[in-house]
Design a protein around this motif. Sequence first.
Motif, PDB file in Angstrom:
ATOM      1  N   LEU A   1       0.827  -1.214   0.000  1.00 27.02           N
ATOM      2  CA  LEU A   1       0.000   0.000   0.000  1.00 27.02           C
ATOM      3  C   LEU A   1       0.856   1.255   0.000  1.00 27.02           C
ATOM      4  O   LEU A   1       1.775   1.383   0.802  1.00 27.02           O
ATOM      5  CB  LEU A   1      -0.894   0.038   1.230  1.00 27.02           C
ATOM      6  CG  LEU A   1      -2.097  -0.884   1.259  1.00 27.02           C
ATOM      7  CD1 LEU A   1      -2.836  -0.726   2.573  1.00 27.02           C
ATOM      8  CD2 LEU A   1      -3.031  -0.609   0.102  1.00 27.02           C
ATOM      9  N   THR A   2       0.493   2.154  -0.876  1.00 29.31           N
ATOM     10  CA  THR A   2       1.180   3.441  -0.928  1.00 29.31           C
ATOM     11  C   THR A   2       0.263   4.571  -0.465  1.00 29.31           C
ATOM     12  O   THR A   2       0.712   5.696  -0.346  1.00 29.31           O
ATOM     13  CB  THR A   2       1.660   3.749  -2.362  1.00 29.31           C
ATOM     14  OG1 THR A   2       0.530   3.732  -3.236  1.00 29.31           O
ATOM     15  CG2 THR A   2       2.678   2.733  -2.833  1.00 29.31           C
ATOM     16  N   SER A   3      -1.000   4.248  -0.196  1.00 24.91           N
ATOM     17  CA  SER A   3      -1.965   5.300   0.087  1.00 24.91           C
ATOM     18  C   SER A   3      -2.376   5.416   1.546  1.00 24.91           C
ATOM     19  O   SER A   3      -3.007   6.396   1.923  1.00 24.91           O
ATOM     20  CB  SER A   3      -3.228   5.070  -0.746  1.00 24.91           C
ATOM     21  OG  SER A   3      -3.804   3.822  -0.392  1.00 24.91           O
ATOM     22  N   ALA A   4      -2.050   4.451   2.377  1.00 24.55           N
ATOM     23  CA  ALA A   4      -2.526   4.479   3.760  1.00 24.55           C
ATOM     24  C   ALA A   4      -1.822   5.585   4.542  1.00 24.55           C
ATOM     25  O   ALA A   4      -0.606   5.589   4.675  1.00 24.55           O
ATOM     26  CB  ALA A   4      -2.310   3.132   4.429  1.00 24.55           C
ATOM     27  N   SER A   5      -2.606   6.517   5.054  1.00 17.89           N
ATOM     28  CA  SER A   5      -2.042   7.640   5.797  1.00 17.89           C
ATOM     29  C   SER A   5      -2.509   7.654   7.255  1.00 17.89           C
ATOM     30  O   SER A   5      -2.068   8.474   8.040  1.00 17.89           O
ATOM     31  CB  SER A   5      -2.421   8.951   5.125  1.00 17.89           C
ATOM     32  OG  SER A   5      -3.824   9.032   4.987  1.00 17.89           O
ATOM     33  N   SER A   6      -3.424   6.735   7.592  1.00 18.61           N
ATOM     34  CA  SER A   6      -3.949   6.668   8.954  1.00 18.61           C
ATOM     35  C   SER A   6      -4.444   5.250   9.219  1.00 18.61           C
ATOM     36  O   SER A   6      -4.602   4.453   8.298  1.00 18.61           O
ATOM     37  CB  SER A   6      -5.116   7.646   9.126  1.00 18.61           C
ATOM     38  OG  SER A   6      -6.221   7.218   8.327  1.00 18.61           O
ATOM     39  N   LYS A   7      -4.707   4.980  10.492  1.00 19.30           N
ATOM     40  CA  LYS A   7      -5.231   3.668  10.861  1.00 19.30           C
ATOM     41  C   LYS A   7      -6.578   3.425  10.182  1.00 19.30           C
ATOM     42  O   LYS A   7      -6.825   2.350   9.644  1.00 19.30           O
ATOM     43  CB  LYS A   7      -5.388   3.575  12.378  1.00 19.30           C
ATOM     44  CG  LYS A   7      -5.850   2.202  12.851  1.00 19.30           C
ATOM     45  CD  LYS A   7      -6.283   2.191  14.310  1.00 19.30           C
ATOM     46  CE  LYS A   7      -5.156   2.234  15.263  1.00 19.30           C
ATOM     47  NZ  LYS A   7      -5.588   1.921  16.659  1.00 19.30           N
ATOM     48  N   LYS A   8      -7.439   4.432  10.195  1.00 23.61           N
ATOM     49  CA  LYS A   8      -8.762   4.281   9.575  1.00 23.61           C
ATOM     50  C   LYS A   8      -8.632   3.991   8.074  1.00 23.61           C
ATOM     51  O   LYS A   8      -9.318   3.123   7.542  1.00 23.61           O
ATOM     52  CB  LYS A   8      -9.599   5.533   9.798  1.00 23.61           C
ATOM     53  CG  LYS A   8     -11.003   5.399   9.269  1.00 23.61           C
ATOM     54  CD  LYS A   8     -11.855   6.607   9.595  1.00 23.61           C
ATOM     55  CE  LYS A   8     -13.258   6.384   9.058  1.00 23.61           C
ATOM     56  NZ  LYS A   8     -14.127   7.519   9.333  1.00 23.61           N
ATOM     57  N   ARG A   9      -7.743   4.701   7.396  1.00 23.57           N
ATOM     58  CA  ARG A   9      -7.537   4.473   5.953  1.00 23.57           C
ATOM     59  C   ARG A   9      -7.006   3.065   5.710  1.00 23.57           C
ATOM     60  O   ARG A   9      -7.403   2.404   4.766  1.00 23.57           O
ATOM     61  CB  ARG A   9      -6.566   5.530   5.400  1.00 23.57           C
ATOM     62  CG  ARG A   9      -6.278   5.394   3.933  1.00 23.57           C
ATOM     63  CD  ARG A   9      -7.493   5.782   3.104  1.00 23.57           C
ATOM     64  NE  ARG A   9      -7.642   4.756   2.090  1.00 23.57           N
ATOM     65  CZ  ARG A   9      -8.683   4.607   1.303  1.00 23.57           C
ATOM     66  NH1 ARG A   9      -9.713   5.403   1.393  1.00 23.57           N
ATOM     67  NH2 ARG A   9      -8.730   3.663   0.422  1.00 23.57           N
TER      68      ARG A   9
END
Length: 154
Positions: free
Chosen positions: A15-23
Motif C-alpha cells: 500500500l502506498t496510500s494508507a495515511s492513517s489507521k482508519k484508511r
Amino acid sequence: MQFVTLLKPEAVKVLTSASSKKRLMQDIGDLVSGAYGMNAGRVVEALIARESLGPTGVGHGVALPHARLDGLNEVVGAFVLLDKPIDFSSVDRQPVDIAFALFAPEDAGVEHLKALALVSRTLRDNSVCSKLRANPDAATLYTILTEENSVQAA
C-alpha cells in the motif's frame, strides 16, 4: 495450520496510500472484499469495533487487526506492507508498516487462536520482517510468508 491455508495470493498487497489507521482499515476491507468476496463495509466496521477494545499494534512495526464475522466458513487473512509507516497506537508506540489481518467465523474458537498464534509467532521473527520489508512486491511477499511457515513447520 499454515499460511497457505490462511492467505490467498490476491490478499497480499503493498500500500502506498494508507495515511492513517482508519484508511488502512478501509484498504484492508477493499482487499478482502476482492480476495474473498466479503462485504468491505462490514469488514471495516468489525475491525474498528475490535480495535476499540484495545489496539492490535503488537510492536516492532507490526499490527495484527482481527475480527469475527458471521457468514465466514473458515479463518482467512490479508497481508499488507505499507510504504510509509503509520501511527497505530501500538504497544511500543512505534509506527506500523506491516499488517496481517485475520477474519474468523463468529463461532471459531481454537482455529482463530491458532491462526493468531501462527501469525504472531512468524511476525515476531526479525529476519522474516526484514525480508518482508525488503521486498515490496505482492507475489514475493506471499512467497516469503508461505515458504517461511512451511520451513518452520517442518
